[in-house]
Design a protein around this motif. Sequence first.
Motif, PDB file in Angstrom:
ATOM      1  N   GLY A 560      74.436  32.865  60.936  1.00 52.45           N
ATOM      2  CA  GLY A 560      73.513  32.237  61.870  1.00 52.45           C
ATOM      3  C   GLY A 560      73.052  33.178  62.958  1.00 52.45           C
ATOM      4  N   ASN A 561      73.790  34.269  63.128  1.00 50.63           N
ATOM      5  CA  ASN A 561      73.385  35.285  64.092  1.00 50.63           C
ATOM      6  C   ASN A 561      73.347  36.659  63.409  1.00 50.63           C
ATOM      7  OD1 ASN A 561      72.594  36.028  66.775  1.00 50.63           O
ATOM      8  ND2 ASN A 561      74.629  36.898  67.095  1.00 50.63           N
ATOM      9  N   ASN A 562      72.991  36.632  62.126  1.00 52.50           N
ATOM     10  CA  ASN A 562      73.029  37.856  61.329  1.00 52.50           C
ATOM     11  C   ASN A 562      71.714  38.118  60.600  1.00 52.50           C
ATOM     12  OD1 ASN A 562      73.279  35.711  59.547  1.00 52.50           O
ATOM     13  ND2 ASN A 562      74.715  36.770  58.202  1.00 52.50           N
ATOM     14  N   TYR A 563      70.617  37.610  61.141  1.00 48.70           N
ATOM     15  CA  TYR A 563      69.314  37.850  60.528  1.00 48.70           C
ATOM     16  C   TYR A 563      68.760  39.209  60.962  1.00 48.70           C
ATOM     17  CZ  TYR A 563      69.382  32.880  59.372  1.00 48.70           C
ATOM     18  OH  TYR A 563      69.725  31.647  58.874  1.00 48.70           O
ATOM     19  N   VAL A 564      68.025  39.842  60.054  1.00 49.29           N
ATOM     20  CA  VAL A 564      67.363  41.104  60.365  1.00 49.29           C
ATOM     21  C   VAL A 564      65.955  40.778  60.845  1.00 49.29           C
ATOM     22  CG1 VAL A 564      66.627  43.355  59.501  1.00 49.29           C
ATOM     23  CG2 VAL A 564      68.716  42.294  58.613  1.00 49.29           C
ATOM     24  N   GLU A 565      65.666  41.135  62.079  1.00 50.16           N
ATOM     25  CA  GLU A 565      64.403  40.743  62.694  1.00 50.16           C
ATOM     26  C   GLU A 565      63.196  41.238  61.894  1.00 50.16           C
ATOM     27  OE1 GLU A 565      64.414  42.114  66.697  1.00 50.16           O
ATOM     28  OE2 GLU A 565      66.212  40.976  67.254  1.00 50.16           O
ATOM     29  N   LEU A 566      62.291  40.302  61.608  1.00 48.93           N
ATOM     30  CA  LEU A 566      61.000  40.556  60.963  1.00 48.93           C
ATOM     31  C   LEU A 566      61.102  41.034  59.520  1.00 48.93           C
ATOM     32  CD1 LEU A 566      59.051  42.215  63.921  1.00 48.93           C
ATOM     33  CD2 LEU A 566      58.966  39.834  63.159  1.00 48.93           C
ATOM     34  N   ALA A 567      62.305  41.064  58.954  1.00 48.88           N
ATOM     35  CA  ALA A 567      62.449  41.477  57.558  1.00 48.88           C
ATOM     36  C   ALA A 567      61.857  40.403  56.642  1.00 48.88           C
ATOM     37  CB  ALA A 567      63.917  41.702  57.217  1.00 48.88           C
ATOM     38  N   PRO A 597      62.536  35.426  60.021  1.00 49.36           N
ATOM     39  CA  PRO A 597      63.104  35.432  61.376  1.00 49.36           C
ATOM     40  C   PRO A 597      62.478  36.528  62.234  1.00 49.36           C
ATOM     41  CG  PRO A 597      64.830  35.418  59.690  1.00 49.36           C
ATOM     42  CD  PRO A 597      63.547  35.726  58.997  1.00 49.36           C
ATOM     43  N   ALA A 598      62.154  36.179  63.475  1.00 46.74           N
ATOM     44  CA  ALA A 598      61.671  37.181  64.426  1.00 46.74           C
ATOM     45  C   ALA A 598      62.769  37.606  65.387  1.00 46.74           C
ATOM     46  CB  ALA A 598      60.479  36.634  65.205  1.00 46.74           C
ATOM     47  N   THR A 599      63.892  36.885  65.373  1.00 46.28           N
ATOM     48  CA  THR A 599      65.044  37.224  66.209  1.00 46.28           C
ATOM     49  C   THR A 599      66.305  37.166  65.374  1.00 46.28           C
ATOM     50  OG1 THR A 599      65.255  34.908  66.898  1.00 46.28           O
ATOM     51  CG2 THR A 599      63.998  36.375  68.344  1.00 46.28           C
ATOM     52  N   GLN A 600      67.361  37.776  65.880  1.00 45.95           N
ATOM     53  CA  GLN A 600      68.614  37.872  65.137  1.00 45.95           C
ATOM     54  C   GLN A 600      69.226  36.512  64.849  1.00 45.95           C
ATOM     55  OE1 GLN A 600      71.208  41.093  66.406  1.00 45.95           O
ATOM     56  NE2 GLN A 600      73.031  39.838  66.052  1.00 45.95           N
ATOM     57  N   ASP A 601      68.994  35.490  65.728  1.00 48.42           N
ATOM     58  CA  ASP A 601      69.546  34.156  65.504  1.00 48.42           C
ATOM     59  C   ASP A 601      68.531  33.198  64.889  1.00 48.42           C
ATOM     60  OD1 ASP A 601      67.823  33.777  67.591  1.00 48.42           O
ATOM     61  OD2 ASP A 601      69.315  33.003  69.003  1.00 48.42           O
ATOM     62  N   ASN A 602      67.375  33.704  64.513  1.00 52.62           N
ATOM     63  CA  ASN A 602      66.322  32.910  63.874  1.00 52.62           C
ATOM     64  C   ASN A 602      65.781  31.811  64.787  1.00 52.62           C
ATOM     65  OD1 ASN A 602      64.586  32.473  61.702  1.00 52.62           O
ATOM     66  ND2 ASN A 602      65.921  30.940  60.757  1.00 52.62           N
ATOM     67  N   SER A 603      65.954  31.963  66.093  1.00 53.38           N
ATOM     68  CA  SER A 603      65.443  30.969  67.029  1.00 53.38           C
ATOM     69  C   SER A 603      63.929  31.063  67.186  1.00 53.38           C
ATOM     70  CB  SER A 603      66.119  31.133  68.394  1.00 53.38           C
ATOM     71  OG  SER A 603      65.890  32.442  68.914  1.00 53.38           O
ATOM     72  N   ILE A 604      63.363  32.228  66.886  1.00 55.99           N
ATOM     73  CA  ILE A 604      61.913  32.411  66.877  1.00 55.99           C
ATOM     74  C   ILE A 604      61.518  32.846  65.466  1.00 55.99           C
ATOM     75  CG2 ILE A 604      59.963  33.678  67.840  1.00 55.99           C
ATOM     76  CD1 ILE A 604      61.536  34.040  70.399  1.00 55.99           C
TER      77      ILE A 604
END
Length: 677
Positions: A560-567, A597-604
């Motif tokens: 949930g906090n492991n997304y790669v931004e903009l990938a 995801p635009a942020t690491q936690d996918n909040s944006i």
Amino acid sequence: MGKIKYLAACTGFLLLIFTQTIHAQVSLQPAGILLKDVIITSKTAESQLMKIDLTRVPANTAQDLLRKVPGLFIAQHAGGGKAEQIFLRGFDNDHGTDIAISADGIPVNMVSHAHGQGYSDLHFLIPETIDNITFGKGAYYADKGDFNTSGYVDFHTYDQVSNSMIKLEGGNFNTLRTAGIFNLLPGDQHQRNAYIAGEYNFTNGPFQVKQNFNRFNLFGKFNQQINEKSYINIQASTFSSSWNASGQIPERAVTEGIIGRFDSIDTTEGGNTSRTNLLLNYRYKIDDQQNWESSFYYSRYKFNLYSDFTFYLVHPDKGDEIHQFDNRDVYGMNHKYSKRFEFGTSSLIWQAGGGFRTDVIHDLGLSYVTARDTLNERLAWGNGTETNVNVFTSAEWMIGKWMINPGLRADWFNFNYFDKLDTRNGIQGYQKIRVSPKFNVFYNIDANTQLYLKTGFGFHSNDMRDVILQKGVNTLPWSAGTDLGILLKPVKDLVIQPILWYTYLSNEYVWNGDSYGTSAVGPTRRYGFDLALRYQPLHWLYLDADGNYADPRLVGKPVGNNYVELAPTFTSTGGIGVQLKNGLSANLRYRYMHNRPATQDNSIVANGYFVNDLLLGYEKKSWAFNIQVQNLFDVNWNEAMFAETTRLHGEPSAGVEQLTFTPGTPFYIKAGVTVKF
């Protein structure tokens, strides 16, 4: 399901256009290679497929050239003159950090660039001069080095042209393009040939701030077969461009009615750049089993970019516009020796080579400015040299239905940097070596089916400024990956290529030229699935589609906090093409980018889009007419998106973090005429 219906409607629209023409044709034979002629077990199978793609859907811009690579997506977000943002295999490559790009052997990626590591500006290429594109996904190729993690792309220009041509195009937004190719030795095509090509582009674009985009290109090439063993090629190119940009704007500025979608917050963004290339190639056939190749290149490069990402967050009174500048010379050479061995029931091709590249960077910096003019604060300013020396060896052992391909590469880097803002330490330097083994296996089940397994290590270099700041730590982060794929032709007019893949990157960081710092998030892993389809049920009808799924994640971070931004997570491109014997042609294209995801936690979330383009043409022996329609259905879409903390006039000093975007092109039509002589 809605997207499928949408595409079906588009396809129906295209077929309707040509219904009256098609029924009258009884023998339709388009020019060029056909899908049924592609030999799956050939080493050049993918090159043949690319050649068909180029023939069926001609490229009209540098952006079109990149889009030819299956699974590769791009975004332009700075007025047309800045290098495109590149996406491939779950990587947001920025402008080239994890993809190696070259043109006729000249590296395009710029190391330790003012804007971003690996910055790759392809606008010096004239699309009409491109003969073919070779590419490879992953880091499995011994002759590819720096930046070859997600893949590589090589562009190849024509060695000779059969005739001269002039093209003139015009379209919406005061768009004008003219291009020409002139055959200088029309009577001596076999032993010696030469041609020059030129291009001029102008557009004001759809934005309220007129782009005033100007670009001029000039290219020349000379080839000489000295004797039956020796061949020499000399070529030169130069380009320069200047532009205004509307930049990335915050979503709230549009939704609150402060500005429109095609307005700007900072109306003085933009820039100018130029590049001149010289190249000498030499080939020598030692005997029937041995060959030698050498190339020597030089590039002169300048770059100025004015951007504003945060507006009034840092400087509430003067604004946060930044100036990035780069001024350098690039010198390099490459050599390759190959020899073929015969062993009765098997054969082996051995290759060995090496080369070097030196970037002499005269001026490299980042400053806060006001309206491109007033210098407010220097954030970074320096010069230096960066040198890469490399050697590689590989073998292709063919025995029965197998081809076994081991390889090994070694790269040595030397970084030297002089900080003009802090001269106490003088010139600082570090060195680093990276060894990258490769191993690939191919198995030909039959004439129409090939299985393969590719494995290998790759790397990308760090910016020399960060190498100095980190005292040589994380200088050459490595990648490791595997492809398991199949290339098959179940019927003579259909080619299918599914691939399962995995990539691990030891340290996913991106040097941020916008803020003079490194975004280091640690190791990442990606796995995914690629599917490419090419189908030509009739000589005049060609269908293609590429779908690419990726699951990019940070290693060692909580779920949930492991997304790669903009990938990118899922992309697809494709279309349907008609090419008739009477000279009429049409291509309906689509491209789809899924939410990511635009942020690491996918909040944006960076919202996806689905856009269609239409190309119509009519060609006779000595002239041609074409119409290009971008965003055929005039959908609102955002081409580039970032999560940024920005501050507008009157907002709290902490600013607001939300999505900023550059709107994609609205409905746009361009028509052109070509005369050949």
